[in-house]
Design a protein around this motif. Sequence first.
Motif, PDB file in Angstrom:
ATOM      1  N   TYR A   8      -7.383   9.295   7.510  1.00  0.00           N
ATOM      2  CA  TYR A   8      -6.031   9.131   6.473  1.00  0.00           C
ATOM      3  C   TYR A   8      -6.329  10.359   5.844  1.00  0.00           C
ATOM      4  O   TYR A   8      -4.801  11.235   5.016  1.00  0.00           O
ATOM      5  CB  TYR A   8      -7.036   8.114   5.620  1.00  0.00           C
ATOM      6  CG  TYR A   8      -6.357   8.615   4.025  1.00  0.00           C
ATOM      7  CD1 TYR A   8      -5.061   7.471   3.820  1.00  0.00           C
ATOM      8  CD2 TYR A   8      -7.016   8.752   2.526  1.00  0.00           C
ATOM      9  CE1 TYR A   8      -4.302   7.395   2.461  1.00  0.00           C
ATOM     10  CE2 TYR A   8      -6.624   8.338   1.810  1.00  0.00           C
ATOM     11  CZ  TYR A   8      -5.372   7.989   1.540  1.00  0.00           C
ATOM     12  OH  TYR A   8      -4.787   7.885  -0.001  1.00  0.00           O
ATOM     13  N   LYS A  12      -3.223  12.545   6.271  1.00  0.00           N
ATOM     14  CA  LYS A  12      -1.723  11.527   5.178  1.00  0.00           C
ATOM     15  C   LYS A  12      -0.572  12.237   5.045  1.00  0.00           C
ATOM     16  O   LYS A  12      -0.453  13.172   4.770  1.00  0.00           O
ATOM     17  CB  LYS A  12      -2.617  10.458   4.667  1.00  0.00           C
ATOM     18  CG  LYS A  12      -2.728  11.264   3.220  1.00  0.00           C
ATOM     19  CD  LYS A  12      -3.717  10.217   1.910  1.00  0.00           C
ATOM     20  CE  LYS A  12      -3.940  11.328   0.591  1.00  0.00           C
ATOM     21  NZ  LYS A  12      -2.810  11.699   0.087  1.00  0.00           N
ATOM     22  N   TRP A 202      -2.005   2.544  11.598  1.00  0.00           N
ATOM     23  CA  TRP A 202      -1.204   2.452  10.377  1.00  0.00           C
ATOM     24  C   TRP A 202      -0.353   3.839  10.327  1.00  0.00           C
ATOM     25  O   TRP A 202       0.185   4.667   9.389  1.00  0.00           O
ATOM     26  CB  TRP A 202      -2.516   3.042   9.141  1.00  0.00           C
ATOM     27  CG  TRP A 202      -3.249   3.601   9.419  1.00  0.00           C
ATOM     28  CD1 TRP A 202      -4.496   4.579   9.929  1.00  0.00           C
ATOM     29  CD2 TRP A 202      -2.408   4.796   8.905  1.00  0.00           C
ATOM     30  NE1 TRP A 202      -4.497   5.553   9.488  1.00  0.00           N
ATOM     31  CE2 TRP A 202      -3.629   6.052   8.908  1.00  0.00           C
ATOM     32  CE3 TRP A 202      -1.914   5.242   7.606  1.00  0.00           C
ATOM     33  CZ2 TRP A 202      -3.746   7.111   7.569  1.00  0.00           C
ATOM     34  CZ3 TRP A 202      -1.881   6.636   6.940  1.00  0.00           C
ATOM     35  CH2 TRP A 202      -2.706   7.262   6.748  1.00  0.00           C
ATOM     36  N   VAL A 203      -0.521   5.068  10.628  1.00  0.00           N
ATOM     37  CA  VAL A 203       0.474   6.186  10.782  1.00  0.00           C
ATOM     38  C   VAL A 203       1.423   6.526  11.372  1.00  0.00           C
ATOM     39  O   VAL A 203       2.120   6.586  11.885  1.00  0.00           O
ATOM     40  CB  VAL A 203      -0.523   7.660  10.165  1.00  0.00           C
ATOM     41  CG1 VAL A 203      -1.521   8.015  11.701  1.00  0.00           C
ATOM     42  CG2 VAL A 203       0.732   8.212   9.690  1.00  0.00           C
ATOM     43  N   GLY A 206       4.029   3.940  12.033  1.00  0.00           N
ATOM     44  CA  GLY A 206       5.375   4.408  10.735  1.00  0.00           C
ATOM     45  C   GLY A 206       6.078   5.925  11.423  1.00  0.00           C
ATOM     46  O   GLY A 206       7.188   5.573  11.124  1.00  0.00           O
ATOM     47  N   ARG A 207       5.249   6.978  11.957  1.00  0.00           N
ATOM     48  CA  ARG A 207       6.025   8.226  11.970  1.00  0.00           C
ATOM     49  C   ARG A 207       6.892   7.870  13.581  1.00  0.00           C
ATOM     50  O   ARG A 207       7.399   8.735  13.295  1.00  0.00           O
ATOM     51  CB  ARG A 207       4.859   8.803  12.230  1.00  0.00           C
ATOM     52  CG  ARG A 207       3.888   8.984  10.875  1.00  0.00           C
ATOM     53  CD  ARG A 207       4.674  10.090   9.114  1.00  0.00           C
ATOM     54  NE  ARG A 207       3.648   9.942   8.670  1.00  0.00           N
ATOM     55  CZ  ARG A 207       2.750  10.624   7.720  1.00  0.00           C
ATOM     56  NH1 ARG A 207       2.991  11.700   9.460  1.00  0.00           N
ATOM     57  NH2 ARG A 207       2.338  10.447   7.016  1.00  0.00           N
ATOM     58  N   TYR A 268       9.459   7.847   5.678  1.00  0.00           N
ATOM     59  CA  TYR A 268       8.732   7.630   6.460  1.00  0.00           C
ATOM     60  C   TYR A 268       7.076   7.223   5.681  1.00  0.00           C
ATOM     61  O   TYR A 268       5.919   6.385   6.741  1.00  0.00           O
ATOM     62  CB  TYR A 268       8.150   8.949   7.382  1.00  0.00           C
ATOM     63  CG  TYR A 268       7.424   9.902   6.553  1.00  0.00           C
ATOM     64  CD1 TYR A 268       6.093   9.629   6.677  1.00  0.00           C
ATOM     65  CD2 TYR A 268       8.133  10.885   6.588  1.00  0.00           C
ATOM     66  CE1 TYR A 268       5.425  11.219   6.023  1.00  0.00           C
ATOM     67  CE2 TYR A 268       7.748  12.530   5.578  1.00  0.00           C
ATOM     68  CZ  TYR A 268       6.151  12.200   4.866  1.00  0.00           C
ATOM     69  OH  TYR A 268       5.504  13.485   4.864  1.00  0.00           O
ATOM     70  N   TRP A 269       6.487   7.609   4.273  1.00  0.00           N
ATOM     71  CA  TRP A 269       6.059   7.661   3.915  1.00  0.00           C
ATOM     72  C   TRP A 269       5.798   6.222   3.836  1.00  0.00           C
ATOM     73  O   TRP A 269       4.569   5.373   3.011  1.00  0.00           O
ATOM     74  CB  TRP A 269       4.695   9.086   2.773  1.00  0.00           C
ATOM     75  CG  TRP A 269       6.117   8.655   1.843  1.00  0.00           C
ATOM     76  CD1 TRP A 269       6.938   9.541   1.838  1.00  0.00           C
ATOM     77  CD2 TRP A 269       5.801   7.975   0.205  1.00  0.00           C
ATOM     78  NE1 TRP A 269       7.671   9.661   0.770  1.00  0.00           N
ATOM     79  CE2 TRP A 269       7.084   9.089   0.005  1.00  0.00           C
ATOM     80  CE3 TRP A 269       5.854   7.363   0.299  1.00  0.00           C
ATOM     81  CZ2 TRP A 269       7.265   8.886  -1.557  1.00  0.00           C
ATOM     82  CZ3 TRP A 269       5.552   6.111  -1.115  1.00  0.00           C
ATOM     83  CH2 TRP A 269       6.771   7.668  -1.680  1.00  0.00           C
ATOM     84  N   ASP A 272       4.546   4.205   6.218  1.00  0.00           N
ATOM     85  CA  ASP A 272       2.635   4.331   6.276  1.00  0.00           C
ATOM     86  C   ASP A 272       2.160   3.270   5.464  1.00  0.00           C
ATOM     87  O   ASP A 272       1.277   2.226   5.629  1.00  0.00           O
ATOM     88  CB  ASP A 272       2.637   5.629   5.927  1.00  0.00           C
ATOM     89  CG  ASP A 272       2.881   6.787   6.445  1.00  0.00           C
ATOM     90  OD1 ASP A 272       3.670   6.695   7.561  1.00  0.00           O
ATOM     91  OD2 ASP A 272       2.063   8.301   6.104  1.00  0.00           O
TER      92      ASP A 272
END
Length: 299
Positions: A8, A12, A202-203, A206-207, A268-269, A272
């Motif tokens: 994170y 992040k 989690w990241v 999304g990315r 994108y975030w 996330d």
Amino acid sequence: MRIYLAGYYNGKSSEYTIGPEDYPWVLESYHYIGNQRFVDLIRADAPRKIFLDSGAFSAFSKGANIVIDEYADFINRNQDIVAFSANLDDLARDKEQAAKNSAANLKTLESLVPKGMYVVPVFHCRENTKWLKALVDKYEFIALGGMVPESSAFLRVWLDELWGDLLTKPNGEPRLKVHGFGLTAFDLMMRYPWFSVDSTSWVLTGRFGSIMTLADDGRVIKTCISSESPRRRAWDRHYDTLPPAQQEAFSRLVEERGYTVEDLRTVYWKRDLWNIDFFKSLNDRPVLPFKRTKVSLFT
């Protein structure tokens, strides 16, 4: 079960902050955060404390080396932000030698950090189970590692054996707390009574343009939604190519959770944050006793 957000602070976006009251569980690698900038970021989010992994695998992959005295010194200087620290893994190709070296590292690390700072021993995939038996008899919290390169099919057989033979009581409840390092396969995450796992899904999800939802049958569905994804022209592989009724139902779900389809398509975030919320919902699911199921030729 706790699901730790892996990376994170290291990975992040600066566009958002998840407070410790919203999501307390974060795992970071010493290999990536062993400098003051990251320490200051974590300390600013008190009372959150991190699960500290040594990062030996990442360091090994990049040709770097982690010195155990320096790792211990980092733990000692930052006790206020570290809840647990993992042992320094040895990654020798000879699994027996690696296990011996890891055991020696564990003994050394325990001697270098305060007694109140718990060092989590790690048993690795393809090591002899005698090493796991020794840990189960002595410790109240251990971790399973070395799973990232392995297939889900192999891991299911391996984990069934460990949980069925060594890690659970006769009633299927865990004998001790067990963490799963880098466990991103959701069926394996939910199959066993883990105390905790960590994941970068989690990241990464999304990315790569997708968000996660849970189907009625417990399967995790990743729906690609990014407006920049090449999948947007592939039938039934993207939000844009779903049948109208499915698009409408999906849009309602998104809005009920405080998002908009357009935000998830273009920011994108925001994806996330959605996926962090998804992990948060899984944290609340009860951990069920493990029951090994046998496959028969006649069933």
